[in-house]
Every structure is written in structure tokens, then in C-alpha cells.
Design a protein around this motif. Structure first.
Motif, PDB file in Angstrom:
ATOM      1  N   LYS A   1       0.858  -1.276   0.316  1.00 29.39           N
ATOM      2  CA  LYS A   1       0.003  -0.296  -0.255  1.00 29.39           C
ATOM      3  C   LYS A   1       1.058   1.360   0.089  1.00 29.39           C
ATOM      4  N   SER A   2       1.827   1.066  -1.019  1.00 31.69           N
ATOM      5  CA  SER A   2       3.048   2.353  -0.626  1.00 31.69           C
ATOM      6  C   SER A   2       2.323   3.295  -1.625  1.00 31.69           C
ATOM      7  N   SER A   3       2.721   4.943  -1.592  1.00 28.58           N
ATOM      8  CA  SER A   3       2.772   5.167  -2.278  1.00 28.58           C
ATOM      9  C   SER A   3       3.884   6.172  -3.329  1.00 28.58           C
TER      10      SER A   3
ATOM     11  N   SER B   1       7.272   5.950  -7.845  1.00 27.66           N
ATOM     12  CA  SER B   1       7.038   6.169  -8.998  1.00 27.66           C
ATOM     13  C   SER B   1       7.718   4.561  -9.232  1.00 27.66           C
TER      14      SER B   1
ATOM     15  N   THR C   1       3.480  12.629  -7.473  1.00 31.61           N
ATOM     16  CA  THR C   1       2.987  11.876  -6.288  1.00 31.61           C
ATOM     17  C   THR C   1       2.460  10.422  -6.007  1.00 31.61           C
ATOM     18  N   GLY C   2       3.495   9.383  -7.325  1.00 24.66           N
ATOM     19  CA  GLY C   2       3.682   8.379  -6.696  1.00 24.66           C
ATOM     20  C   GLY C   2       2.205   7.219  -8.078  1.00 24.66           C
TER      21      GLY C   2
ATOM     22  N   ARG D   1      -2.269   5.448  -9.722  1.00 24.83           N
ATOM     23  CA  ARG D   1      -1.834   6.010  -9.176  1.00 24.83           C
ATOM     24  C   ARG D   1      -1.608   5.082  -7.862  1.00 24.83           C
ATOM     25  N   LEU D   2      -0.565   5.384  -7.117  1.00 20.78           N
ATOM     26  CA  LEU D   2      -0.939   5.064  -6.008  1.00 20.78           C
ATOM     27  C   LEU D   2      -0.864   6.081  -4.789  1.00 20.78           C
ATOM     28  N   PRO D   3      -1.506   5.014  -3.826  1.00 25.68           N
ATOM     29  CA  PRO D   3      -1.426   3.298  -3.581  1.00 25.68           C
ATOM     30  C   PRO D   3      -2.399   2.638  -4.443  1.00 25.68           C
TER      31      PRO D   3
END
Length: 120
Positions: A66-68, A71, A102-103, A117-119
Motif C-alpha cells: 500500500k505504498s504511495s 513511482s 506523486t506516486g 496512481r499509488l497507493p
């Protein structure tokens, strides 16, 4: 932007990124050919680098943690030539700067760019 190239990416692509003014390193330059994918993620996040790879494992690892960040740009090209990869990478850099900062996981094929997009 700063980049970390995984083993499936040519060191010449790293040199190309540098010629474009980017901060880029390759795992082989640091003697990290055998580093596990989990450690690559930690290194990239700590150094604020975007991972360049051809391996699907990074998307799975980011989804399970669940990492953001970091990239990841994942190349899924039919023509795996370095020149084709660099052209598609230039497309990603022109179109996805915000998402990368932003991830996101960006899957790059010959026909499309898919941004998640993360997470996850």
C-alpha cells in the motif's frame, strides 16, 4: 526527476537520461545486480528515484505494501530495442510528470501508457 534502472534496462538508456539532464543510476553501476526487489523499492524511495523496469514484481510489491512511492515505469514493449524504449520513455516524461512525482505505476506498451496512481 531522478531514476533508478533495474537490470532489464540498458546502461545506455541511463546514459541517455543523463544526456537529457536527468539524475539516473543503474544497479550495475553500484554493484547491486543481486539486490532483491524489496530492497530496490526501499533504495528508490529513500533516494527519491523512479524505478525503470521490465519486471512485473514491482507493481505487486507496491500493491501489497500500500505504498504511495516510489513511482515505477514498467516497460511492456513488443520491440524491446533500446531506441524504442527511450522513445516511449520520452513520451512518459512529457505526459506523466505530475503522476510520477506523486506516486504511480506507469505501464508502457507500444500502443498505450496506462497510469495507476499509488497507493493501489
Amino acid at each position: 526527476m531522478k531514476f533508478l534502472a533495474d537490470m532489464g534496462i540498458s546502461p545506455r538508456t541511463v546514459a541517455w537520461l543523463r544526456s537529457q539532464g536527468y539524475d539516473a543510476i543503474h544497479l550495475v553501476e553500484q554493484g547491486l545486480e543481486q539486490i532483491p526487489d524489496e530492497a530496490i523499492l526501499v533504495k528508490a524511495e529513500t533516494e527519491e528515484r523512479i524505478i525503470l523496469t521490465v519486471e512485473l514484481d514491482f507493481g505487486f510489491l507496491l500493491a501489497t505494501t500500500k505504498s504511495s512511492l516510489p513511482s515505477v515505469i514498467l516497460f511492456r514493449l513488443g520491440n524491446a530495442s533500446r531506441e524504442t524504449l527511450e522513445k516511449r520513455l520520452a513520451d512518459v516524461l512529457a505526459e506523466c510528470e505530475t503522476e510520477l512525482s506523486t506516486g504511480a505505476i506507469i505501464s508502457v506498451s507500444d500502443e498505450y501508457l496506462r497510469v495507476r496512481r499509488l497507493p493501489i
